[in-house]
Design a protein around this motif. Sequence first.
Motif, PDB file in Angstrom:
ATOM      1  N   LYS A 236     -18.006 -26.450 -29.165  1.00 36.52           N
ATOM      2  CA  LYS A 236     -18.914 -27.081 -28.203  1.00 36.52           C
ATOM      3  C   LYS A 236     -18.474 -26.665 -26.810  1.00 36.52           C
ATOM      4  O   LYS A 236     -17.446 -27.097 -26.308  1.00 36.52           O
TER       5      LYS A 236
ATOM      6  N   ASP B  25     -26.889 -34.353 -26.122  1.00 36.39           N
ATOM      7  CA  ASP B  25     -25.741 -33.477 -25.884  1.00 36.39           C
ATOM      8  C   ASP B  25     -24.432 -34.274 -25.896  1.00 36.39           C
ATOM      9  O   ASP B  25     -23.437 -33.826 -26.472  1.00 36.39           O
ATOM     10  N   ASN B  26     -24.434 -35.451 -25.289  1.00 35.92           N
ATOM     11  CA  ASN B  26     -23.239 -36.301 -25.298  1.00 35.92           C
ATOM     12  C   ASN B  26     -22.904 -36.761 -26.719  1.00 35.92           C
ATOM     13  O   ASN B  26     -21.740 -36.816 -27.109  1.00 35.92           O
TER      14      ASN B  26
ATOM     15  N   THR C  13     -19.455 -27.343 -23.850  1.00 38.75           N
ATOM     16  CA  THR C  13     -19.407 -28.294 -22.744  1.00 38.75           C
ATOM     17  C   THR C  13     -18.157 -29.170 -22.790  1.00 38.75           C
ATOM     18  O   THR C  13     -17.873 -29.860 -21.814  1.00 38.75           O
ATOM     19  N   ILE C  14     -17.412 -29.140 -23.878  1.00 34.10           N
ATOM     20  CA  ILE C  14     -16.171 -29.928 -23.957  1.00 34.10           C
ATOM     21  C   ILE C  14     -15.083 -29.204 -23.182  1.00 34.10           C
ATOM     22  O   ILE C  14     -14.844 -28.017 -23.365  1.00 34.10           O
TER      23      ILE C  14
ATOM     24  N   THR D 285     -16.759 -34.017 -21.468  1.00 36.90           N
ATOM     25  CA  THR D 285     -17.863 -33.106 -21.706  1.00 36.90           C
ATOM     26  C   THR D 285     -18.694 -33.025 -20.432  1.00 36.90           C
ATOM     27  O   THR D 285     -18.972 -34.046 -19.799  1.00 36.90           O
TER      28      THR D 285
ATOM     29  N   ALA E  61     -21.349 -33.866 -28.589  1.00 39.47           N
ATOM     30  CA  ALA E  61     -19.955 -33.667 -28.173  1.00 39.47           C
ATOM     31  C   ALA E  61     -19.040 -34.705 -28.813  1.00 39.47           C
ATOM     32  O   ALA E  61     -17.918 -34.379 -29.232  1.00 39.47           O
TER      33      ALA E  61
END
Length: 158
Positions: A88, A38-39, A90-91, A118, A42
């Motif tokens: 995205k 996920d990171n 989560t950003i 993120t 991002a």
Amino acid sequence: MRGSGDLITDRRGAVYVEFLGAIMPVLLTFFCIAQLADNFTATLVAKHAAYRTARAGAVVFPDDPANYDAVSKIEEVRTAGLLVLSAKRTIQNAEIEFPAGTEPTRGQPVEVVIQAETRCVFPMANRILCSGFFNPVKRIRVTSNMPAHAAEYQYGRE
């Protein structure tokens, strides 16, 4: 009915106890891999946003300001990057900066710096791989540049 001596040699439930001991490291490994992915995603989205912002800046900054009555040129260019970043979820807290300014001369590169955070969402792994205990986040900083062509556009006006 069993006697009290049978409880010592009874092995029922042993697999359940072993499962409980083994599942935690397996889950932690899975969550860490998922958080790293996920990171990384991002970061890729932020790099693409920086590229798209630099490209928009190379085209929009030299353009005629009369074509940007409703919104300034800098806001149009920032919007190009923010639209990519919005893909995205989560950003968060993204900032788009132009260290060289917003009026590049011919051949001078349009440089873009994006700084964002993120959110780390996977349990247990977010405490290990990200900073912040109650609100774990990973900070991202990416740059991109593109030469400003500074072409002179001719518009057909009547």
